[in-house]
Design an enzyme around this catalytic site. Structure first.
Site, short mmCIF file in Angstrom:
data_model
loop_
_atom_site.label_atom_id
_atom_site.label_comp_id
_atom_site.label_asym_id
_atom_site.label_seq_id
_atom_site.Cartn_x
_atom_site.Cartn_y
_atom_site.Cartn_z
N TRP A 169 32.61 -4.19 -69.93
CA TRP A 169 31.39 -3.82 -70.65
C TRP A 169 31.63 -2.75 -71.71
CZ3 TRP A 169 27.82 -7.09 -71.21
CH2 TRP A 169 27.49 -7.98 -70.19
N ASP A 196 26.76 4.19 -70.25
CA ASP A 196 26.11 2.95 -69.81
C ASP A 196 26.15 2.93 -68.28
OD1 ASP A 196 25.40 0.40 -69.09
OD2 ASP A 196 26.92 -0.62 -70.30
N LYS A 206 20.26 -4.60 -62.05
CA LYS A 206 21.24 -4.31 -61.01
C LYS A 206 20.63 -3.40 -59.94
CE LYS A 206 24.04 -6.08 -64.21
NZ LYS A 206 24.69 -5.69 -65.45
C1 LIG Z 1 25.02 -5.98 -66.76
C2 LIG Z 1 25.61 -4.95 -67.62
C3 LIG Z 1 25.42 -4.96 -69.01
C4 LIG Z 1 24.65 -6.03 -69.71
O1 LIG Z 1 23.30 -5.89 -69.47
P1 LIG Z 1 22.23 -6.81 -70.23
O2 LIG Z 1 20.95 -6.29 -69.69
O3 LIG Z 1 22.53 -8.24 -69.86
O4 LIG Z 1 22.39 -6.56 -71.67
C5 LIG Z 1 25.99 -3.94 -69.74
N1 LIG Z 1 26.69 -2.95 -69.16
C6 LIG Z 1 26.90 -2.92 -67.82
C7 LIG Z 1 27.69 -1.81 -67.23
C8 LIG Z 1 26.37 -3.92 -67.01
O5 LIG Z 1 26.57 -3.88 -65.69
#
Ligand SMILES: *Cc1c(COP(=O)(O)O)cnc(C)c1O
Length: 363
Positions: free
Chosen positions: A102, A173, A197
């Site tokens: 990511w 993030d 998540k």
């Molecule tokens: C799932 C995830 C994303 C992507 O998220 P979206 O909502 O699909 O854009 C980005 N960064 C991390 C760390 C993730 O776990």
């Protein structure tokens, strides 16, 4: 029917108690005779719930009042653009830490806005992946901010060290780790997380930003809907928010508070992941996790079996045992058990029982 345990990486399972609560009031929310999805986001009932939800989130993570909490659209991916769009100012560069899937996607997006200074922090040491200590991260005085991903959902790698980069604005993030453990928000200028998540259903992205960053000079190309200042001025209701996700996130925060909050869930998460890693490490090599102990994710436990065919068989039989969504991300293969806040200790124990049974049968 067999009891199902869902190890999906995202959208992930939600607490069953919360789903029953939703079911009960789905067609008649707040005694309005309609569902929460069918009322104005500007109505008194909705606004009350929306504010309570934000306050509960603030309480759960002990976020001080000089940080603004924004409920946004577009997932974490939208933030890959919004962060440079809002924070670059007149700078042409930012520090980007590449620790896995990511963070590398964030870098790809950032290249549309600036020249990211990339530090690859994932390295192999004695056959295991590990993350370079933060003191060796190469940052520049000219960069507008530093971006990194503390829990790499796909790779199963976690960076638990707390960021300490002086005046540098740290952006993180936290999509797959938010609310799973305490954080000290003062170490960050901005954090963001998509909901699916650890927060609730997809469609909502939560952002926490230090107020001083809201009067940054905004680059003119940024769409209004990604402009933090505009979102803040409109209390995250510049346009219609994802109302159902907002409501359900509120129920999750309620649930988490009743469980004892982030400190309590932190301990449970530690127990859950310790049990799973113990099972892997004590399998005499039948299961293998290739991450150094200090960087093992507590949320996404990745492992391999001795061959691809054995992994396929593992997935096939696990589904029959009621353990679903254990397939690793297509970019890395293998097996991945995602055990966010909603996964119970019972679910983890069911997986462990299955893993021991499978290892005995085929080992
Ligand atoms: C799932 C995830 C994303 C992507 O998220 P979206 O909502 O699909 O854009 C980005 N960064 C991390 C760390 C993730 O776990």
């Amino acid at each position: 029917m067999t009891k199902i345990y869902n190890f999906s990486a995202g959208p992930a399972m939600l607490p069953i108690e919360v789903l029953y609560h939703v079911k009960k009031e789905l067609t008649n929310w707040n005694n309005l005779g309609v569902s929460v999805m069918e009322i104005s986001h500007r109505s008194k009932d909705f606004i009350e719930m929306a504010e309570r939800t934000i306050n509960d989130f603030r309480d759960l993570l002990h976020i001080p009042s000089n940080y603004k909490i924004l409920f946004c659209h577009g997932g974490a991916r939208a933030q890959f653009s919004a962060v440079p769009g809002n924070l670059l100012g007149s700078s042409t560069t930012a520090d980007y830490i590449n620790g896995g899937y990511w963070s590398s996607k964030a870098i790809e997006e950032a290249k549309n806005y600036c020249f990211p200074r990339i530090t690859n922090v994932k390295r192999i040491c004695e056959g295991k992946y590990e993350i370079m200590p933060m003191k060796n991260w190469n940052t520049s005085d000219h960069s507008a901010y530093l971006h990194y991903c503390p829990n790499e959902t796909v790779d199963g790698i976690s960076i638990d060290e707390q960021p300490n980069f002086g005046k540098k604005i740290v952006v993180a993030d936290l999509s797959s780790t938010i609310l799973s453990r305490p954080i000290n928000i003062n170490n960050y200028g901005l954090i963001y997380a998509s909901a699916q998540k650890n927060i609730g259903p997809a469609g909502l992205t939560i952002l926490v930003i230090n107020e001083t960053l809201l009067d940054n000079k905004i680059n003119s190309y940024i769409p209004s809907i990604l402009n933090y200042q505009i979102l803040a001025e409109n209390n995250s209701m510049f346009n219609t928010p994802s109302t159902f996700s907002w409501y359900l996130a509120g129920l999750i925060f309620d649930w988490l508070k009743k469980k004892g909050g982030v400190d309590a869930i932190d301990k449970i998460n530690q127990t859950k992941s310790d049990l799973l890693y113990e099972t892997i490490d004590h399998s005499s090599g039948f299961y293998n996790n290739n991450i150094s102990k200090k960087n093992r994710s507590r949320m996404n436990i990745t492992f391999n079996l001795l061959s691809n065919s054995l992994e396929s068989l593992f997935l096939e039989e696990s589904i029959k045992a009621g353990l679903i969504s254990l397939k690793g991300h297509s970019a890395v293969g293998g097996i991945r058990a995602s055990i966010y806040n909603a996964m119970t200790l019972d679910g983890v124990k069911a997986l462990i029982n299955f893993m021991n049974y499978f290892a005995n049968k085929y080992g």
